[in-house]
Scaffold this active site. Structure first.
Site, PDB file in Angstrom:
ATOM      1  N   GLU A   1       0.979  -1.266  -0.017  1.00 26.57           N
ATOM      2  CA  GLU A   1      -0.113   0.099  -0.059  1.00 26.57           C
ATOM      3  C   GLU A   1       1.011   1.217   0.110  1.00 26.57           C
ATOM      4  OE1 GLU A   1      -3.636   2.178   2.493  1.00 26.57           O
ATOM      5  OE2 GLU A   1      -2.624   0.376   3.222  1.00 26.57           O
TER       6      GLU A   1
ATOM      7  N   ARG B   1       6.201 -12.582   9.959  1.00 29.32           N
ATOM      8  CA  ARG B   1       6.677 -11.242   9.513  1.00 29.32           C
ATOM      9  C   ARG B   1       8.101 -11.154  10.128  1.00 29.32           C
ATOM     10  NH1 ARG B   1       2.835  -7.093   9.309  1.00 29.32           N
ATOM     11  NH2 ARG B   1       4.358  -5.572  10.221  1.00 29.32           N
TER      12      ARG B   1
ATOM     13  N   LYS C   1       4.249   0.627   9.697  1.00 26.81           N
ATOM     14  CA  LYS C   1       4.590   1.981   9.227  1.00 26.81           C
ATOM     15  C   LYS C   1       3.866   3.078  10.060  1.00 26.81           C
ATOM     16  CE  LYS C   1       4.168   0.776   4.333  1.00 26.81           C
ATOM     17  NZ  LYS C   1       3.244   0.381   3.012  1.00 26.81           N
TER      18      LYS C   1
END
Length: 694
Positions: free
Chosen positions: A85, A341, A351
């Site tokens: 994104e 992750r 983020k």
């Protein structure tokens, strides 16, 4: 009719028009059509994290018609996708994902005997105009290219907005979507009732408060009161959302997923559309309502005929809703693979946290060399080869992992050792006036690289005034100090020996010679009087702790993560291009920063020469000082019970005696390491008991 390239969907699609696909030779390997096992997933494709209440594993299976269509479009190609994104800059976690999607996934398949053409789609997952900007969009493209990956095509989720809208209308027609006027708090209240009812069924004697929360006297308390609106009413309300007559937050379009008793609450009637009266950085101002990630990402995977939809483990419980949407719309079902992750010590990869660091000025921007972003690593001097080598070494697993930052530094050091030319720089200059044989004041040759003769040599002119590192001189000598002291010989690298004969206010005076009885152990880096002034930016960890606390993370920021040495000197250089790497001998590997000018160079410390923290201002500790430090440490240990010796962040599980059994990542310790810990424990027990007899 909306035009789409061949990867979007077949010409028979009622959703999009497409160009005629190119003819592909050969047929698809049989393994790709077999839905029972898979060489990449390593497990059955019908595995679900929990029992499905609203469709079951069969919803992930493609019909023969869908598989035929997929085969006709993809041919022999295997397709993955990298879909970040654009709401921030890419970081190390994305580097791992890129490595998996562009390379490692295919290598795993080929290792299993699958012959395939590699194709990876680079997709901007841009459905939220509030967080996404053109700056982020451009940065993503730059980083993917810099990392060396070439996508087969670049797409935007926002390009499919008309398709999502048409599909939403069909879901309303099928009675599988409805316009809901509940607020987020009201939706959460209904979810709590549903959770209470599920918990109630699992208990023989549930507590009264849980019974009250379950609202058994209200059969529909877990549902939105707007869930059973008519198709016509939903169409009319959805059209109001589309044309902009509905206020932000007034209503949403939700998918009718949840069935009474379902325990996967990611299926709790997910929101598919929300109203946002703002322009989109890529799509413009054509829309005032925007689809959600949960609604769109599975659809785009299907339209782009992705073979493997690879994501991180927090999306595992969303797999059921992923296939629910594709089943409801009768779209192709990609295979889903989840991996853990990436967690790296001394940094954060959230983020949200990274954005706050930038917005509050804790760092100089997204490309600050202390940031774990791709642009930060690039500015610091890391190469794509080093970052990719790190990602390959970490590998892909479903187990939770915690990687030390020093592991990344190792690959950077390994890469720079080979490609960086050697130069000399002085961080804290000390003026040295040289006297002696005039013939020694001449130009000497120094190798550009110690092991690669093909890189040639560079001239070093010995002038009557040179500069050495201030920490390389002491007025009072000691046996363990190899630098320069009064009446002591040392050697200037690549040329003469020197001995300090006097100390002045502005420096020292040294006698030089090329003939001494014994070659001195001390080899000093230096620069001549025509050296250039420069700025060295020595970077250390951004956080003071390895495992950053999710709640207290801001208080764990290091105040010494950057030391600027603005009086440094470096051998005279023409202005190198940004990012050019050098090894400053005895200091570390440095890269040219974009702030550098022709007259004043600026260098960033990429990594020190050895593992650990960068060299501090006071280099070298005397033996006496070290002995005193060891004594104080031993005195402190006398107060530590053996049961508490290993109660540190390095471990997360211990036996009854306090001997560690698992490391910080939760992985069992090896037998040899446990044996070593037991020896240390026994030694500490003796020390503690001897010190506390009284």
């Amino acid at each position: 009719m909306l035009k789409r390239a061949w990867w979007a969907k077949s010409p028979s699609s009622k959703w999009v028009g497409t160009e005629k696909p190119e003819e592909k030779d050969g047929s698809r390997a049989q393994w790709a059509l077999d839905r029972r096992t898979d060489p990449l997933l390593g497990r059955t494709l019908t595995h679900w994290p929990e029992a499905s209440q609203s469709g079951g594993p069969q919803t992930c299976n493609n019909t023969e018609a869908l598989l035929k269509e997929h085969q006709a479009l993809n041919g022999k190609a295997i397709r993955t996708r990298f879909p970040p994104e654009p709401n921030g800059y890419l970081h190390l976690g994305h580097a791992k994902s890129m490595n998996m999607n562009f390379s490692l996934a295919f290598e795993r398949l080929e290792g299993a005997g699958v012959t395939c053409k590699r194709e990876t789609v680079f997709r901007y997952d841009d459905t939220n105009p509030e967080a996404e900007t053109k700056e982020f969009i451009e940065s993503l493209a730059t980083d993917v290219q810099w990392m060396g990956w070439t996508p087969v095509v670049t797409t935007h989720t926002s390009d499919y907005f008309p398709v999502f809208y048409a599909m939403a209308l069909e879901l309303i027609d099928k009675g599988k979507a409805y316009v809901c006027h509940q607020s987020s708090s009201e939706i959460e209240a209904c979810r709590s009732v549903a959770k209470a009812r599920v918990a109630l069924k699992a208990m023989q004697d549930p507590p009264a408060e849980l019974v009250a929360e379950a609202k058994l006297h209200e059969p529909s308390a877990h549902e939105s009161p707007y869930r059973n609106r008519s198709v016509a009413e939903n169409h009319a309300l959805f059209e109001k959302m589309r044309n902009g007559t509905t206020a932000e937050g007034e209503c949403t379009l939700r998918l009718k997923m949840y069935e009474e008793g379902g325990s996967n609450f990611n299926m709790f009637d997910q929101v598919a559309y929300r109203v946002k009266h703002r322009a989109h950085p890529h799509a413009g101002d054509a829309w005032c309502m925007y689809p959600t990630y949960d609604y769109t990402h599975c659809i785009v995977d299907a339209l782009e005929h992705v073979d493997y939809s690879i994501c991180t483990l927090e999306f595992e419980t969303r797999r059921e809703s992923y296939y629910w949407v594709l089943d409801a719309l009768d779209l192709y079902r990609p295979k889903v693979f989840e991996m853990s992750r990436l967690n790296v010590s001394h940094v954060v990869l959230s983020k949200r946290k990274l954005t706050k660091l930038v917005d509050t000025g804790k760092v100089r921007g997204w490309d600050d060399p202390r940031m774990p972003t791709i642009s930060g690593l690039r500015r610091r001097g890391y190469s794509p080869a080093a970052v990719n080598a790190f990602c390959r070494d970490v590998g892909v697993t479903r187990n939770e992992n915690f990687i030390e930052y020093s592991r990344l530094q190792h690959f950077a050091r390994q890469d720079l050792e080979e490609r960086a030319d050697r130069r000399m720089a002085v961080r804290e200059p000390l003026k040295v006036t040289l006297v002696g044989d005039a013939s020694l004041f001449r130009t000497y040759d120094a190798p550009n690289h110690p092991t690669d003769a093909s890189r040639g040599t560079r001239p070093l002119t010995l002038t009557k005034v040179v500069y050495i590192e201030a920490s390389d001189f002491r007025e009072v000598d000691s046996k363990d100090f190899y630098g320069l002291a009064l009446n002591k010989w040392a050697r200037l690298r690549y040329c003469v020996c020197l001995k300090c004969i006097s100390v002045e206010k502005d420096g020292i005076t040294c006698e030089i010679s090329d003939k001494v009885e014994k070659d001195p152990r001390g080899k000093l880096h230096w620069v001549s009087s025509d050296a250039m002034q420069c700025e060295l930016r020595d970077y250390d960890h951004l956080f003071t702790v390895g495992k950053v606390d999710d709640e207290k993370w801001e208080s764990q920021l290091s105040e010494t993560s950057l030391v600027v040495r603005d009086k440094a000197l470096v051998e005279r250089l023409e202005r190198p291009s940004d990012g050019t790497a050098f090894q400053f001998e005895r200091l570390g590997f440095y890269a040219v920063d974009p702030d550098a000018t022709t007259d004043r160079l600026v260098f960033n410390l990429t990594v020190p020469l050895k593992s650990g923290a960068p060299v501090k201002k006071e280099a070298g500790v005397s033996r006496k000082a070290q002995q005193e430090a060891d004594r104080l440490k031993k005195e402190a240990l006398k107060k530590v019970k053996p049961q508490d010796l290993f109660r540190t962040d390095e471990y997360n599980a211990w036996d009854a005696d306090g001997i560690p059994t698992h490391n910080k990542a939760g992985e069992p310790l090896s037998k040899s390491l446990i044996k070593k810990c037991k020896k240390e424990w026994a030694k500490q027990k003796k020390l503690y008991e001897a010190a506390n007899k009284a």
